[in-house]
Scaffold this motif. Sequence first.
Motif, mmCIF file in Angstrom:
data_model
loop_
_atom_site.group_PDB
_atom_site.id
_atom_site.type_symbol
_atom_site.label_atom_id
_atom_site.label_comp_id
_atom_site.label_asym_id
_atom_site.label_seq_id
_atom_site.Cartn_x
_atom_site.Cartn_y
_atom_site.Cartn_z
ATOM 1 N N ASN A 119 -11.786 -11.675 -55.740
ATOM 2 C CA ASN A 119 -10.713 -11.653 -54.744
ATOM 3 C C ASN A 119 -9.379 -11.219 -55.357
ATOM 4 O O ASN A 119 -8.596 -10.517 -54.722
ATOM 5 N N ASP A 152 -2.345 -17.796 -51.932
ATOM 6 C CA ASP A 152 -3.672 -18.375 -52.187
ATOM 7 C C ASP A 152 -3.611 -19.737 -52.872
ATOM 8 O O ASP A 152 -4.272 -20.677 -52.476
ATOM 9 N N TYR A 160 -6.168 -19.155 -47.302
ATOM 10 C CA TYR A 160 -7.233 -19.685 -46.455
ATOM 11 C C TYR A 160 -7.163 -21.204 -46.559
ATOM 12 O O TYR A 160 -6.706 -21.737 -47.579
ATOM 13 N N ASN A 206 -7.832 -24.348 -47.628
ATOM 14 C CA ASN A 206 -8.613 -24.777 -48.799
ATOM 15 C C ASN A 206 -9.431 -26.045 -48.552
ATOM 16 O O ASN A 206 -10.548 -26.181 -49.049
ATOM 17 N N VAL A 263 -12.432 -25.120 -46.700
ATOM 18 C CA VAL A 263 -13.405 -24.486 -47.605
ATOM 19 C C VAL A 263 -14.298 -25.557 -48.226
ATOM 20 O O VAL A 263 -15.526 -25.460 -48.218
ATOM 21 N N GLN A 266 -18.223 -19.564 -53.089
ATOM 22 C CA GLN A 266 -17.016 -19.176 -52.366
ATOM 23 C C GLN A 266 -16.590 -17.815 -52.866
ATOM 24 O O GLN A 266 -16.711 -17.545 -54.065
ATOM 25 N N ASP A 267 -16.097 -16.981 -52.007
ATOM 26 C CA ASP A 267 -15.448 -15.688 -52.301
ATOM 27 C C ASP A 267 -16.231 -14.468 -51.825
ATOM 28 O O ASP A 267 -15.697 -13.376 -51.819
ATOM 29 N N LYS A 317 -13.670 -15.322 -47.311
ATOM 30 C CA LYS A 317 -12.208 -15.409 -47.213
ATOM 31 C C LYS A 317 -11.717 -13.979 -47.421
ATOM 32 O O LYS A 317 -11.308 -13.625 -48.519
ATOM 33 N N THR A 350 -10.150 -10.940 -48.326
ATOM 34 C CA THR A 350 -8.875 -10.705 -49.018
ATOM 35 C C THR A 350 -7.988 -9.739 -48.242
ATOM 36 O O THR A 350 -6.762 -9.823 -48.292
ATOM 37 N N LEU A 367 -5.846 -11.745 -45.954
ATOM 38 C CA LEU A 367 -4.845 -12.577 -46.635
ATOM 39 C C LEU A 367 -3.662 -11.723 -47.095
ATOM 40 O O LEU A 367 -2.502 -12.113 -46.951
ATOM 41 N N PRO A 387 -11.501 -20.091 -43.097
ATOM 42 C CA PRO A 387 -12.628 -19.608 -43.898
ATOM 43 C C PRO A 387 -13.926 -19.691 -43.098
ATOM 44 O O PRO A 387 -14.026 -20.485 -42.163
#
Length: 366
Positions: A59, A133, A148, A150, A153, A278-279, A299, A301, A304, A343
């Motif tokens: 990310n 982030d 996002y 968190n 998540v 995650q990612d 999430k 990018t 974001l 997310p």
Amino acid sequence: MRTFTKVLGVTTVAALALAGCGRSNDTGSTPSASGSAAASGFPADALIGVALPQKTSENWVLAEGLFKDGLAAAGFKSDVQFANGGVSEQQNQIQAMVTKGAKVIVVGAIDGSQLGTQLKAAKDAGATVIAYDRLVKNTDAVDYYVAYDNFKVGELQGQALLDGMAKKKANGPYNIELFAGSPDDANAQVFFDGAMKILKPKIDDGTLKVVSGQKDFNQVVTQGWKAENAQKRMDTLLAAHYTSAPLDGVLSPNDTLARAIITSVKAAGKPIPIVTGQDSEVESVKSIMAGEQYSTINKDTRNLVKETIAMVTALQKGQTPTVNDTKSYNNGVKVVPANLLPPVIVTKENAAEAYANDPNLAPLTK
Ligand code: BGC
């Protein structure tokens, strides 16, 4: 430190400040005013600084190009830097952005607690500071936070771990191990707290058994978000606790660590447990489609960075950027107004749908 702290008034806010709480779930506080933010705008071709951390996951690498292109398209000059050398390199980069006259400094912190001096210098020079982030902690020299959600998540990861294990074996008890991210990254505790909100009741009622007994954040962190550290810890756990016992699931905070955990399990000749992530990293999406890693989090990018540049554009025009959360992120000194994005949990089942609009990932789900 409990995650949920009802903020009832100034005294409690002050107590939180002293305790350096990363995230509160308060209901009664108002966010601190954002000082010079959005005062009267600035030139449309101003310099915008973007200080990114180390390339610990895909990310961040994606963010670099997206910020360069997006800021240029919006008419700004940009200075986008990684700090692969660590905290002092990031401090120097931010200081240099201030010296060059950046009007907004976007910060993805390596260590959220170590930028107070440089960000104060930024504020003193009239710049606006946006935490990107990762929250910046223990300073009032931060105006906005864009990330996002968190905590969500973590909740999604905890639930995915339970769902994945239940699909393989209808009833517990399930043997699990827990991993968290790097303790200098403010997100790591929040991801873990979100996951534990879901998992702790199941640990307490005996449905889940953390065989190693390592259940506290400080026992399960992964310094620097480094794959080799997670792999080493998993090797040790397997050797010490799983020579005969089965391992049903592992809470992993991100994809890089998930793949390291899977590598360790494979090397030990054990069946792959349910492993979260995650990612939506390319290698993990491939692993999910191949039936190895169980879940990841999308999430995107692109969104974001887009939201961050929208904040910069609002500031340039002298407007107040949009935020949708003014209570969750107490950085130890102030509640930072945040724009939080939702997310999305991704498993093999919904991958095609989740990545339908992502030209890099969509082909992997076909
Ligand atoms: C980000 C995660 C990422 C991790 C390691 C966190 O702050 O929110 O998406 O996996 O850093 O780079």
